[in-house]
Design a protein around this motif. Sequence first.
Motif, PDB file in Angstrom:
ATOM      1  N   VAL A  94       0.840  -1.201   0.000  1.00 15.24           N
ATOM      2  CA  VAL A  94       0.000   0.000   0.000  1.00 15.24           C
ATOM      3  C   VAL A  94       0.878   1.256   0.000  1.00 15.24           C
ATOM      4  O   VAL A  94       0.524   2.274  -0.587  1.00 15.24           O
ATOM      5  CB  VAL A  94      -0.969  -0.015   1.206  1.00 15.24           C
ATOM      6  N   ALA A  95       2.055   1.159   0.630  1.00 12.99           N
ATOM      7  CA  ALA A  95       2.925   2.330   0.728  1.00 12.99           C
ATOM      8  C   ALA A  95       3.751   2.553  -0.542  1.00 12.99           C
ATOM      9  O   ALA A  95       4.356   3.612  -0.703  1.00 12.99           O
ATOM     10  CB  ALA A  95       3.864   2.177   1.922  1.00 12.99           C
ATOM     11  N   PHE A  96       3.758   1.573  -1.430  1.00 12.89           N
ATOM     12  CA  PHE A  96       4.603   1.654  -2.632  1.00 12.89           C
ATOM     13  C   PHE A  96       4.297   2.904  -3.468  1.00 12.89           C
ATOM     14  O   PHE A  96       5.201   3.638  -3.859  1.00 12.89           O
ATOM     15  CB  PHE A  96       4.387   0.383  -3.462  1.00 12.89           C
ATOM     16  N   GLY A  97       2.991   3.148  -3.711  1.00 18.63           N
ATOM     17  CA  GLY A  97       2.602   4.311  -4.513  1.00 18.63           C
ATOM     18  C   GLY A  97       3.012   5.627  -3.861  1.00 18.63           C
ATOM     19  O   GLY A  97       3.719   6.435  -4.476  1.00 18.63           O
TER      20      GLY A  97
ATOM     21  N   LEU B  83       5.259   6.256  -1.682  1.00 14.24           N
ATOM     22  CA  LEU B  83       6.719   6.395  -1.646  1.00 14.24           C
ATOM     23  C   LEU B  83       7.244   6.862  -2.993  1.00 14.24           C
ATOM     24  O   LEU B  83       8.106   7.732  -3.076  1.00 14.24           O
ATOM     25  CB  LEU B  83       7.378   5.061  -1.277  1.00 14.24           C
ATOM     26  N   ASN B  84       6.685   6.279  -4.062  1.00 12.43           N
ATOM     27  CA  ASN B  84       7.121   6.679  -5.402  1.00 12.43           C
ATOM     28  C   ASN B  84       6.741   8.118  -5.711  1.00 12.43           C
ATOM     29  O   ASN B  84       7.379   8.776  -6.530  1.00 12.43           O
ATOM     30  CB  ASN B  84       6.509   5.762  -6.462  1.00 12.43           C
TER      31      ASN B  84
ATOM     32  N   MET C 225      -2.848   6.419  -3.214  1.00 17.69           N
ATOM     33  CA  MET C 225      -2.241   7.450  -4.073  1.00 17.69           C
ATOM     34  C   MET C 225      -3.185   8.631  -4.260  1.00 17.69           C
ATOM     35  O   MET C 225      -2.904   9.546  -5.023  1.00 17.69           O
ATOM     36  CB  MET C 225      -1.868   6.854  -5.425  1.00 17.69           C
TER      37      MET C 225
END
Lengths: 255, 243
Positions: B105-108, B110-111, B159
Amino acid sequence: MIEEPFAHGSTLFHKRDSRVKLIAAGALSLILALTDSFAVAGVGCLLMGLLLWASRPEPKILCRRILTVNFFTFFLWLTLPLTYGGNESIHFLSLHLSLGGIKTATLISLKTNAIFFCFLTLLATSPLANLGHGMEKLGMPRKFTFLLLFSYRQLFIIHQEYQRLQRAARLRGFIPANSIHTYRTYGYLFGMTLVKSWNRAERIHQAMILRGFTGSLIPLNQPPLNTKDRFFLALMLLLCLFLLSISFYKCPYAA
Amino acid sequence: MTLSKPLIELRNIYYSYPGSKTPLLQDVNFAISEERIGLIGENGCGKTTFFQIIMGLLQAEKGEIIFQGKMISNKKDFRELRSTLGFLFQNSDDQLFSPTVLEDVAFGPLNMGATPDEAKEISISTLEKLGLHGFEDRITHKLSGGEKKLVALATILSMQPKLLLLDEPSNNLDPTTRERLINILRGLKQAHIIISHDLDFLASTCSQLYTIQDTHLRRCEDKQIHSHEHVHPYGDQPHQHGT
């Protein structure tokens, strides 16, 4: 997913930053791998064993792993004493066992186990994802870390996909035999797994791009190194120096 | 939101599969700002392709994509578009690639430049909004199908997109999870386009219906009288159906 039975715990090894552990494991295993001294390998094996004990691994799983690794050294013991040659030999049950062979087998066994203990203590105590991020932070090539992280995550899924196909074949009455039909079927299964994995990889890549991926994985949990980590690293490097110094010390009993 | 400028607009889009002579989509014109749109159509009629063209995963042969009044022409424009539009895949396994739910869930965020702490906070609150409290450390591939779908939705909502593109979200969901998804979608402020064959699902989540027929995208008339044949236990007894 590949299980990580040693990665969870609360010992000092589990708490240390993966970067520090990677450096320590690299340095220690390098020294242990390159040494040809019994003293270094023996003391190393003993010390690594003690450290491993301090990381409190699950005894049952640990024993199984030690057996797996020593299954390979067992073959050395089978072959080296009989084939190594040399002048000195021991007679045992009408066999001529080469002393040099036995020495080499012992040295290799000690080194193998010492490095194995070192990896179990320092690397297996971190989840693989942390090690991957640690490697990236240490300046390892990005492609290499991606390869590691993604194979770790995807191998399981690819394996599952293969099993699903295999099940589908079995449910339609497929019994493997030594026939062209069997080989062809396995060929199809492997081929289909490959194609499916490729497609999946493509879709995952799309999912990543859609969520703003631009080529670098940003770790979520990577606190900066603290004093304890630095202290730990210093301690491990001292251990390396100690092991190195043993090889310069002329032991009166050493061969 | 100004009515004159749709969030995203497609003009005269043409697409056919590489190597195929028959076109899949022809002269597609479409615009959306805040609507909730359902998209139906036969298998293989180009619904998913339509989504992929909007997101820039496939390139249309002809036509223009206008995002917030600006024509999309290069990769960088698409990057901006992608951070505003959320695409939920048909198969959640393709969408969840991190070991744990929280990381996925944190991937977006962070990007998109959030710090790890911010990303964590956004992710936890997104999960909570979807009723997934306590899921942070769960292993993504060990979730059930319904949980995977909701977590995949969370990875997109984290996001904070303005428009959601959902590809058959109600597929393979049990009635309870399906109902839960309907309630979630009704409660979201975002506009959405939902591909589905489940007309009841669309009726409860969308206000307009589109279909792709003979390579053309068309808007369906609002209401059509129709009847269903259906089967269930005790169907021969007098009974009422819920709305």
